[in-house]
Every structure is written in structure tokens, then in C-alpha cells.
Design a protein around this motif. Structure first.
Motif, PDB file in Angstrom:
ATOM      1  N   ASP A   1      45.968  10.887  13.925  1.00  8.90           N
ATOM      2  CA  ASP A   1      45.027  10.077  13.142  1.00  8.90           C
ATOM      3  C   ASP A   1      45.127  10.486  11.678  1.00  8.90           C
ATOM      4  O   ASP A   1      44.615  11.533  11.276  1.00  8.90           O
ATOM      5  N   LEU A   2      45.801   9.644  10.901  1.00  3.39           N
ATOM      6  CA  LEU A   2      45.965   9.967   9.491  1.00  3.39           C
ATOM      7  C   LEU A   2      45.940   8.703   8.651  1.00  3.39           C
ATOM      8  O   LEU A   2      46.191   7.599   9.134  1.00  3.39           O
ATOM      9  N   VAL A   3      45.624   8.896   7.388  1.00  6.34           N
ATOM     10  CA  VAL A   3      45.669   7.825   6.393  1.00  6.34           C
ATOM     11  C   VAL A   3      46.609   8.272   5.284  1.00  6.34           C
ATOM     12  O   VAL A   3      46.526   9.421   4.820  1.00  6.34           O
ATOM     13  N   TYR A   4      47.498   7.392   4.886  1.00 11.67           N
ATOM     14  CA  TYR A   4      48.392   7.675   3.769  1.00 11.67           C
ATOM     15  C   TYR A   4      48.112   6.690   2.651  1.00 11.67           C
ATOM     16  O   TYR A   4      48.013   5.480   2.894  1.00 11.67           O
ATOM     17  N   LEU A   5      47.951   7.188   1.435  1.00  9.74           N
ATOM     18  CA  LEU A   5      47.797   6.343   0.259  1.00  9.74           C
ATOM     19  C   LEU A   5      48.936   6.643  -0.702  1.00  9.74           C
ATOM     20  O   LEU A   5      49.207   7.806  -1.014  1.00  9.74           O
ATOM     21  N   ASN A   6      49.591   5.579  -1.150  1.00  9.30           N
ATOM     22  CA  ASN A   6      50.690   5.719  -2.085  1.00  9.30           C
ATOM     23  C   ASN A   6      50.316   5.099  -3.421  1.00  9.30           C
ATOM     24  O   ASN A   6      49.765   4.001  -3.480  1.00  9.30           O
TER      25      ASN A   6
ATOM     26  N   PRO B   1      32.485  14.012   9.449  1.00  2.00           N
ATOM     27  CA  PRO B   1      33.909  13.669   9.300  1.00  2.00           C
ATOM     28  C   PRO B   1      34.589  14.425   8.165  1.00  2.00           C
ATOM     29  O   PRO B   1      35.792  14.701   8.245  1.00  2.00           O
ATOM     30  N   PHE B   2      33.836  14.783   7.119  1.00  2.00           N
ATOM     31  CA  PHE B   2      34.462  15.465   5.984  1.00  2.00           C
ATOM     32  C   PHE B   2      34.835  16.896   6.317  1.00  2.00           C
ATOM     33  O   PHE B   2      35.877  17.398   5.857  1.00  2.00           O
ATOM     34  N   GLU B   3      34.046  17.576   7.129  1.00  3.44           N
ATOM     35  CA  GLU B   3      34.262  19.012   7.324  1.00  3.44           C
ATOM     36  C   GLU B   3      35.574  19.318   8.061  1.00  3.44           C
ATOM     37  O   GLU B   3      36.104  20.426   7.965  1.00  3.44           O
ATOM     38  N   ASP B   4      36.111  18.350   8.771  1.00  4.65           N
ATOM     39  CA  ASP B   4      37.338  18.608   9.521  1.00  4.65           C
ATOM     40  C   ASP B   4      38.552  17.860   8.982  1.00  4.65           C
ATOM     41  O   ASP B   4      39.641  17.950   9.557  1.00  4.65           O
ATOM     42  N   VAL B   5      38.406  17.109   7.902  1.00  7.22           N
ATOM     43  CA  VAL B   5      39.548  16.376   7.363  1.00  7.22           C
ATOM     44  C   VAL B   5      40.277  17.216   6.323  1.00  7.22           C
ATOM     45  O   VAL B   5      39.648  17.962   5.566  1.00  7.22           O
ATOM     46  N   ALA B   6      41.584  17.112   6.310  1.00  5.34           N
ATOM     47  CA  ALA B   6      42.394  17.775   5.286  1.00  5.34           C
ATOM     48  C   ALA B   6      42.980  16.705   4.371  1.00  5.34           C
ATOM     49  O   ALA B   6      43.408  15.646   4.830  1.00  5.34           O
ATOM     50  N   ILE B   7      42.977  16.982   3.083  1.00  8.30           N
ATOM     51  CA  ILE B   7      43.562  16.070   2.099  1.00  8.30           C
ATOM     52  C   ILE B   7      44.729  16.799   1.467  1.00  8.30           C
ATOM     53  O   ILE B   7      44.555  17.831   0.816  1.00  8.30           O
ATOM     54  N   VAL B   8      45.941  16.278   1.693  1.00  7.81           N
ATOM     55  CA  VAL B   8      47.138  16.994   1.273  1.00  7.81           C
ATOM     56  C   VAL B   8      48.084  16.057   0.532  1.00  7.81           C
ATOM     57  O   VAL B   8      47.976  14.831   0.615  1.00  7.81           O
ATOM     58  N   ARG B   9      48.996  16.665  -0.154  1.00  6.47           N
ATOM     59  CA  ARG B   9      50.031  15.897  -0.852  1.00  6.47           C
ATOM     60  C   ARG B   9      51.167  15.565   0.113  1.00  6.47           C
ATOM     61  O   ARG B   9      51.498  16.351   1.003  1.00  6.47           O
ATOM     62  N   ALA B  10      51.770  14.398  -0.056  1.00  7.78           N
ATOM     63  CA  ALA B  10      52.920  14.021   0.757  1.00  7.78           C
ATOM     64  C   ALA B  10      54.018  15.076   0.636  1.00  7.78           C
ATOM     65  O   ALA B  10      54.273  15.602  -0.448  1.00  7.78           O
ATOM     66  N   ALA B  11      54.668  15.366   1.754  1.00  4.95           N
ATOM     67  CA  ALA B  11      55.670  16.429   1.780  1.00  4.95           C
ATOM     68  C   ALA B  11      57.076  15.942   1.467  1.00  4.95           C
ATOM     69  O   ALA B  11      57.948  16.750   1.173  1.00  4.95           O
TER      70      ALA B  11
ATOM     71  N   LEU C   1      49.307   9.551  -6.950  1.00  3.13           N
ATOM     72  CA  LEU C   1      48.085  10.087  -6.339  1.00  3.13           C
ATOM     73  C   LEU C   1      48.301  11.543  -5.920  1.00  3.13           C
ATOM     74  O   LEU C   1      47.387  12.371  -6.030  1.00  3.13           O
ATOM     75  N   GLY C   2      49.495  11.852  -5.440  1.00  7.16           N
ATOM     76  CA  GLY C   2      49.811  13.240  -5.109  1.00  7.16           C
ATOM     77  C   GLY C   2      49.828  14.130  -6.336  1.00  7.16           C
ATOM     78  O   GLY C   2      49.425  15.299  -6.280  1.00  7.16           O
TER      79      GLY C   2
ATOM     80  N   VAL D   1      42.765   3.854 -11.112  1.00  2.00           N
ATOM     81  CA  VAL D   1      43.623   5.035 -10.948  1.00  2.00           C
ATOM     82  C   VAL D   1      45.056   4.551 -11.112  1.00  2.00           C
ATOM     83  O   VAL D   1      45.726   4.172 -10.156  1.00  2.00           O
ATOM     84  N   ARG D   2      45.525   4.565 -12.348  1.00  2.00           N
ATOM     85  CA  ARG D   2      46.771   3.888 -12.677  1.00  2.00           C
ATOM     86  C   ARG D   2      47.855   4.852 -13.158  1.00  2.00           C
ATOM     87  O   ARG D   2      47.597   5.722 -13.995  1.00  2.00           O
ATOM     88  N   ARG D   3      49.040   4.648 -12.650  1.00  2.00           N
ATOM     89  CA  ARG D   3      50.182   5.446 -13.089  1.00  2.00           C
ATOM     90  C   ARG D   3      50.473   5.200 -14.562  1.00  2.00           C
ATOM     91  O   ARG D   3      50.834   6.134 -15.302  1.00  2.00           O
ATOM     92  N   SER D   4      50.320   3.967 -15.009  1.00  2.00           N
ATOM     93  CA  SER D   4      50.628   3.632 -16.402  1.00  2.00           C
ATOM     94  C   SER D   4      49.740   4.405 -17.365  1.00  2.00           C
ATOM     95  O   SER D   4      50.175   4.782 -18.460  1.00  2.00           O
ATOM     96  N   GLU D   5      48.494   4.671 -16.985  1.00  2.00           N
ATOM     97  CA  GLU D   5      47.602   5.445 -17.848  1.00  2.00           C
ATOM     98  C   GLU D   5      48.042   6.901 -17.940  1.00  2.00           C
ATOM     99  O   GLU D   5      47.915   7.536 -18.990  1.00  2.00           O
ATOM    100  N   LEU D   6      48.546   7.437 -16.849  1.00  2.00           N
ATOM    101  CA  LEU D   6      49.054   8.813 -16.879  1.00  2.00           C
ATOM    102  C   LEU D   6      50.292   8.904 -17.761  1.00  2.00           C
ATOM    103  O   LEU D   6      50.453   9.863 -18.520  1.00  2.00           O
ATOM    104  N   LEU D   7      51.170   7.917 -17.663  1.00  2.00           N
ATOM    105  CA  LEU D   7      52.332   7.895 -18.547  1.00  2.00           C
ATOM    106  C   LEU D   7      51.905   7.800 -20.006  1.00  2.00           C
ATOM    107  O   LEU D   7      52.404   8.531 -20.873  1.00  2.00           O
TER     108      LEU D   7
END
Length: 405
Positions: free
Chosen positions: A214-219, A370-380, A347-348, A262-268
Motif C-alpha cells: 500500500d503506497l502512494v507515489y507523487l511525481n 494513519p500518520f503515525e505509521d506512514v513513512a514519507i521517503v524520496r524515490a530511490a 518533490l523529492g 508547488v512548481r519546478r519552474s519556481e525552483l529553477l
């Protein structure tokens, strides 16, 4: 007569399934011994030996005898991906088109990124992808140049039934038959799906989500933010394959969509770049944040918010994006209750550079259980993640019928 045909057809089906199972095990588990394949499939040793021999003759796998084994008796041959087990993958974006050759097992053999001055039309993207695929194919061993299909990771809504891009808003594509167009241009089998859904699959198979059901991926990319959902070990695509458009959910009090806030263009922009891959962007952000941190903290701590942001604009922008993303992720955690949230693309980078701010924002709005057991990690899987995911579409065909490859 009909009974004999039925029996033969059934045997062929079993054979295809068993060949595909061997390929799948090597694909997902890497180099395997014949004895391990025998145990995993439940088939007898002679059957596995015959299947591996057939696959090796086709160049889909190769066998080798391990050297220096400590056991008694003849060591079990090792089975690995072969030279013909190569697929192509492509990811069209606003500012560039990336194409790669990917070996069975998710190993990117070679990749090429071509920047574009203007957002490519579907026809222009198809022409560039076709050119780059053949360019990469020419560099591969001769046996790998021919049959490998092409998987497309599209930043938009792709219809499962025929690969038509119904809507890719940032690219400006509407009802584009890119699969058919590219198939005609290359003579290769072509498949397409949403980029972030493929990212979720790649991370679960080869990356941070390996073994997680059970995972969610955001790109996050130049074309916005998308997502993929794995629930109970299965990808959730919705009725027509359009599920996972997290980027279009409301993320601010003013009602701005997540991908507009949350925009990549703003970070650039904040580090003075007009283009660049994720590695260049992250390096520039990290350098700027380190430089801003050298400013006397005692001075900046007493500043009004506006003055602080002027003093540390890069830090302020990264933190703003981290907190906005965190608030949006809180809703995802509450609704889907995942074991793991994986963040890719820019996002990573935001997670890497402002982890505490992002986690604090999730904590503020997520329900505690639900928050106490979820891990938020960067894509490997880094920059190759979407390409590895796209190649899975072509490898599905190989696994379904290795003889046809």
C-alpha cells in the motif's frame, strides 16, 4: 479433432506461462540460480532446465556457472538477463524529451535527453522519440536492436484501451493517438500510460517501495504533478486508467491546485536557472541554501516575514513548497492510509531539502492513527524512475509471451 486442438492449445498456454514466469522472476529478482527458480515456480528441475535453455537460445536470458562455490557437488547454473531483453522507454516533457534503453531487471543501459525550445506537439514528440530510439538501438549489440518495444510515460491522462492521450494539459495534447503514430514511425510495439502511475510501479518493483503493498507515489516534473496508487499490492487506475491526478487537487486556502502551488519552474527561477535536469536543480538549490544559512541567524530571526524572505529567498521558496505539499499529503494519508508515500522529481528534492517542514505540515492536518505509521521517503530510482516504469509496459509483453519477443 476439436479435443486434440484444445489439448494442444492448453499445453501451449501452460508453456507460455511457465516461460513468462521464469522471465518475471529474473526481471524482478535479478540473477537467480536454477535451483532458486525451481523452488519459486514449483516446477521440477528438468522442466526448469528446459525452459531456461529455450530462453537462453532466444537471447532473453544467459546462463553461467558460478566460480568458487563452497557447496558439495555441481553448482547450480546462474540465470541472468540476456542481450535481447532490452526495451525502450520515453518521457516527453515541456522542456525536454528523454529516451532510454532499459535491460530486463530495470537496468538503464543508456539514456539521452534532448531539450526543446518550445513545448513539442504530439507529432513533434513522436518524431523525436522515433529518432532517439533508433539512435540508441544502433549503439546496442546487434541482437538487441530489433524487437524491443517502446513504453511511453506520459504526463497526462492516457486511455487504457488504446493508449490515446485524452488530455495532457501542460503539453497541450488532446485526444492524441501517439501510440499508433509512433508504432507506424518505428515498426515497434508501443505502449503508453500516465507517467506517475508508472513511477509508482517502478518504485514498488525496484525501488523504495519494494515489498510494500500500500503506497502512494507523487511525481513532480516540468509538466506538473501526478500520482500513482498501489493498494493491496495492485495498481489502482480507475475505470479508464485516469486515477492519480493529485496535482489537480486544491492545495491552498485560495483554492490553487497543488501543481500550481508547488512548481519546478519556481525552483529553477529562484536559483537563476531557465532549464536543467533534477541533478542540476538540486545542486543549485543546495548551494544557495547553504550560502543563505551563513547569514547571521540572530539577525534574520528578528526580521519580519517579508524581509526574511528577501534575505533568504531560496530557503523561503523551498520551505513554502514543502509546507504546501505537506498539507496536501495530509489529505492523501487520511483518505488512503498508505504504508509509504514516495516522492519523485522536484518533490523529492523539496523533501530532501526541507524534510522537517514537510513532515510538520503533514502532522498538523493528518489524523494521528494513519500518520503515525506512514513513512514519507524520496524515490530511490532517481532520474531514471519514469523510464524504468515506462519500460515495464514493454516487458509486460515479453513476460506474457517470451517466444513472441
Amino acid at each position: 479433432m476439436s479435443e486434440a486442438v484444445s489439448t494442444g492449445s492448453g499445453l501451449d498456454s501452460v508453456r507460455r506461462h511457465n516461460l513468462g514466469r521464469i522471465v518475471e522472476l529474473v526481471h524482478q529478482g535479478g540473477v537467480q540460480s536454477r535451483s532458486a527458480l525451481t523452488k519459486a515456480t514449483g516446477l521440477n528441475r528438468s522442466t526448469v532446465a528446459a525452459l531456461v535453455t529455450e530462453l537462453a537460445a532466444a537471447g532473453i536470458v544467459v546462463e553461467s556457472i558460478p566460480v568458487g562455490g563452497q557447496g558439495v557437488g555441481r553448482p547450480s547454473p546462474m540465470v541472468a538477463a540476456g542481450p535481447r531483453a532490452v526495451a525502450f522507454a520515453a518521457n516527453p516533457e515541456l522542456d525536454a524529451i528523454t529516451v532510454a534503453a532499459v535491460r530486463l531487471g530495470g537496468d538503464v543501459v543508456e539514456r539521452v535527453r534532448r531539450e526543446v525550445a518550445t513545448t513539442p506537439s504530439a507529432a513533434e514528440a513522436s518524431a523525436i522519440i522515433a529518432e532517439l530510439v533508433e539512435e540508441l538501438a544502433a549503439r546496442l549489440p546487434s541482437e538487441a536492436q530489433g524487437g524491443g518495444g517502446i513504453g511511453l510515460a506520459i504526463p497526462g491522462l492516457v486511455r487504457d484501451a488504446d493508449g490515446v492521450v485524452r488530455l495532457a494539459p501542460h503539453l497541450g495534447w488532446v485526444d492524441e493517438p501517439i501510440v499508433d503514430r509512433l508504432r507506424q514511425a518505428t515498426g515497434r510495439a508501443v505502449f503508453a500510460a500516465n507517467d506517475a502511475s508508472l513511477g509508482a510501479r517502478a518504485e514498488r518493483t525496484f525501488g523504495a517501495g519494494r515489498g510494500i503493498d500500500d503506497l502512494v507515489y507523487l511525481n513532480g516534473g516540468a509538466s506538473g504533478i501526478g500520482g500513482g496508487i498501489i493498494a493491496g499490492g495492485r495498481p489502482i487506475g480507475g475505470a479508464r486508467g485516469y486515477a492519480g491526478e493529485f496535482g489537480h487537487t486544491s492545495a491552498t486556502a485560495a483554492g490553487n491546485a497543488l501543481e500550481d502551488a508547488v512548481r519546478r519552474s519556481e525552483l529553477l527561477h529562484v536559483v537563476g536557472l531557465t532549464a536543467g535536469d533534477d541533478a542540476a536543480l538540486e545542486a543549485a538549490l543546495a548551494t544557495a541554501i547553504a550560502a543563505e544559512a551563513s547569514v547571521d541567524e540572530g539577525v534574520t530571526a528578528s526580521m519580519p516575514v517579508e524581509a526574511y524572505e528577501r534575505q533568504r529567498p531560496v530557503t523561503a521558496e523551498v520551505v513554502r513548497q514543502a509546507r504546501t505539499l505537506g498539507r496536501a499529503l495530509a489529505g492523501t494519508v487520511n483518505i488512503l492510509d498508505p504504508q509509504l508515500v514516495v516522492l519523485g522529481g522536484h518533490l523529492g528534492i523539496v523533501l530532501e531539502l526541507a524534510s522537517d517542514d514537510l513532515h510538520d505540515a503533514v502532522r498538523e492536518r493528518a489524523l494521528e492513527p494513519p500518520f503515525e505509521d506512514v513513512a514519507i521517503v524520496r524515490a530511490a530510482l532517481g532520474q531514471d524512475l519514469l523510464l524504468i516504469g515506462a519500460a515495464e509496459l514493454a516487458f509486460d509483453r515479453l513476460i506474457a509471451d517470451p517466444a513472441a519477443w
